[in-house]
Scaffold this motif. Sequence first.
Motif, PDB file in Angstrom:
ATOM      1  N   GLY A 168       0.815  -1.213   0.000  1.00  0.00           N
ATOM      2  CA  GLY A 168       0.000   0.000   0.000  1.00  0.00           C
ATOM      3  C   GLY A 168       0.845   1.259   0.000  1.00  0.00           C
ATOM      4  N   LEU A 169       1.932   1.275   0.776  1.00  0.00           N
ATOM      5  CA  LEU A 169       2.811   2.449   0.817  1.00  0.00           C
ATOM      6  C   LEU A 169       3.516   2.675  -0.522  1.00  0.00           C
ATOM      7  CD1 LEU A 169       4.360   2.025   4.384  1.00  0.00           C
ATOM      8  CD2 LEU A 169       2.651   3.706   3.655  1.00  0.00           C
ATOM      9  N   LEU A 170       3.655   1.597  -1.306  1.00  0.00           N
ATOM     10  CA  LEU A 170       4.245   1.716  -2.644  1.00  0.00           C
ATOM     11  C   LEU A 170       3.200   2.032  -3.706  1.00  0.00           C
ATOM     12  CD1 LEU A 170       6.767  -1.283  -2.542  1.00  0.00           C
ATOM     13  CD2 LEU A 170       7.309   1.161  -2.405  1.00  0.00           C
ATOM     14  N   GLY A 171       1.928   2.126  -3.282  1.00  0.00           N
ATOM     15  CA  GLY A 171       0.863   2.500  -4.217  1.00  0.00           C
ATOM     16  C   GLY A 171       0.082   1.352  -4.802  1.00  0.00           C
ATOM     17  N   TYR A 188      -6.016  -4.119   1.495  1.00  0.00           N
ATOM     18  CA  TYR A 188      -5.207  -2.930   1.750  1.00  0.00           C
ATOM     19  C   TYR A 188      -5.261  -2.042   0.508  1.00  0.00           C
ATOM     20  CZ  TYR A 188      -3.020  -5.714   5.486  1.00  0.00           C
ATOM     21  OH  TYR A 188      -2.786  -6.489   6.604  1.00  0.00           O
ATOM     22  N   VAL A 189      -5.542  -0.767   0.702  1.00  0.00           N
ATOM     23  CA  VAL A 189      -5.547   0.165  -0.427  1.00  0.00           C
ATOM     24  C   VAL A 189      -4.791   1.440  -0.023  1.00  0.00           C
ATOM     25  CG1 VAL A 189      -7.699  -0.694  -1.416  1.00  0.00           C
ATOM     26  CG2 VAL A 189      -7.774   1.143   0.261  1.00  0.00           C
ATOM     27  N   PRO A 190      -3.996   1.991  -0.939  1.00  0.00           N
ATOM     28  CA  PRO A 190      -3.327   3.258  -0.646  1.00  0.00           C
ATOM     29  C   PRO A 190      -4.297   4.427  -0.811  1.00  0.00           C
ATOM     30  CG  PRO A 190      -2.777   2.548  -2.853  1.00  0.00           C
ATOM     31  CD  PRO A 190      -3.632   1.460  -2.263  1.00  0.00           C
ATOM     32  N   HIS A 191      -4.057   5.500  -0.095  1.00  0.00           N
ATOM     33  CA  HIS A 191      -4.840   6.712  -0.297  1.00  0.00           C
ATOM     34  C   HIS A 191      -3.914   7.786  -0.850  1.00  0.00           C
ATOM     35  CE1 HIS A 191      -6.904  10.510   0.578  1.00  0.00           C
ATOM     36  NE2 HIS A 191      -7.994   9.802   0.337  1.00  0.00           N
ATOM     37  N   VAL A 208       0.993   9.101  -2.203  1.00  0.00           N
ATOM     38  CA  VAL A 208       0.369   8.290  -1.158  1.00  0.00           C
ATOM     39  C   VAL A 208       0.472   9.016   0.175  1.00  0.00           C
ATOM     40  CG1 VAL A 208       0.471   6.106   0.105  1.00  0.00           C
ATOM     41  CG2 VAL A 208       0.866   6.121  -2.358  1.00  0.00           C
ATOM     42  N   THR A 209      -0.636   9.120   0.875  1.00  0.00           N
ATOM     43  CA  THR A 209      -0.647   9.779   2.181  1.00  0.00           C
ATOM     44  C   THR A 209      -0.876   8.793   3.325  1.00  0.00           C
ATOM     45  OG1 THR A 209      -3.021  10.217   1.981  1.00  0.00           O
ATOM     46  CG2 THR A 209      -1.518  11.925   1.190  1.00  0.00           C
ATOM     47  N   GLY A 210      -1.202   7.570   3.010  1.00  0.00           N
ATOM     48  CA  GLY A 210      -1.427   6.550   4.030  1.00  0.00           C
ATOM     49  C   GLY A 210      -2.035   5.312   3.412  1.00  0.00           C
ATOM     50  N   VAL A 211      -2.293   4.319   4.235  1.00  0.00           N
ATOM     51  CA  VAL A 211      -2.861   3.043   3.774  1.00  0.00           C
ATOM     52  C   VAL A 211      -4.114   2.744   4.588  1.00  0.00           C
ATOM     53  CG1 VAL A 211      -2.474   0.560   3.498  1.00  0.00           C
ATOM     54  CG2 VAL A 211      -0.601   2.169   3.101  1.00  0.00           C
ATOM     55  N   PHE A 212      -5.132   2.269   3.891  1.00  0.00           N
ATOM     56  CA  PHE A 212      -6.422   1.959   4.507  1.00  0.00           C
ATOM     57  C   PHE A 212      -6.659   0.456   4.392  1.00  0.00           C
ATOM     58  CE2 PHE A 212     -11.145   1.911   4.382  1.00  0.00           C
ATOM     59  CZ  PHE A 212     -11.379   2.537   5.604  1.00  0.00           C
ATOM     60  N   GLU A 213      -7.121  -0.158   5.462  1.00  0.00           N
ATOM     61  CA  GLU A 213      -7.345  -1.610   5.478  1.00  0.00           C
ATOM     62  C   GLU A 213      -8.733  -1.912   6.023  1.00  0.00           C
ATOM     63  OE1 GLU A 213      -5.605  -5.694   7.583  1.00  0.00           O
ATOM     64  OE2 GLU A 213      -4.921  -3.729   8.254  1.00  0.00           O
TER      65      GLU A 213
END
Length: 250
Positions: A148-151, A179-182, A190-195
């Motif tokens: 996610g941090l890598l997009g 897991y999805v990146p935001h 990317v500003t964070g990861v949402f799960e």
Amino acid sequence: MKSMVPQGGENSGGAMRRSFGALHLVAITSLIAFVAVAFLMVYLFRTLAIDGLIKVAEVEHVKLAQLIGNETWDDIFGPWIQATQGKSIEEIRAAPELPAIERKINFLLKGTHVCKIKAYDLKGVTIYSTDPKQIGEDKRSSPGVKAGLLGFSSANLIHRDQISYLECEVHTRDLVESYVPHYSRTTGKVTGVFEIYGDATGVLTEIDKREWFLFLVVIGPLALLYLVMFFIFKRTEDALLQCNRARSST
């Protein structure tokens, strides 16, 4: 003294033994072929039908995670990440904003199959979870968070013996974990990861149905075919034995 057994009888006995050997060889070869074909068909069916079903469920779950993430990030998790910068785990867990966030999340998830939500900052730290005990955990080594941090978005079907289900604990659950990146609307970074965790009961029920279908449609006919062949082999063997006894008695 020479044997009194006719030469023709010896030839007949040898031919009979060769017939039995050939019959057993055919039976064993047929069994091996049956097992090989059965395994191949099970593999192909599972890949095309069951694995395909799991893949569809995972893709749909990623879309749901993206939808919920987009609806909540700017109003809830984005500001929350900014507010928690530089604070200790104890300070984050005791923050007065958390109860309001929990109420919003519980209202949002009411009536859905989503049972858990987590959000991570750019360091891979859990800055929010519907299970408060997990807030502050470092998850940078988690494959889903790293991706996610890598997009990259990811999802997989998992089993949990115990999981926090919003305001309670539940046991033995099959889930889809996504897991999805935001991304920032202004910078595109990317500003964070949402799960999210979703209850996969419906998916597993459908898989069970398809596995029974697999048995009935693939394995059943093959097994029946082999039983018919085995019956034919047995009848042939009995006929050869009867013929051999008749020759021996003459």
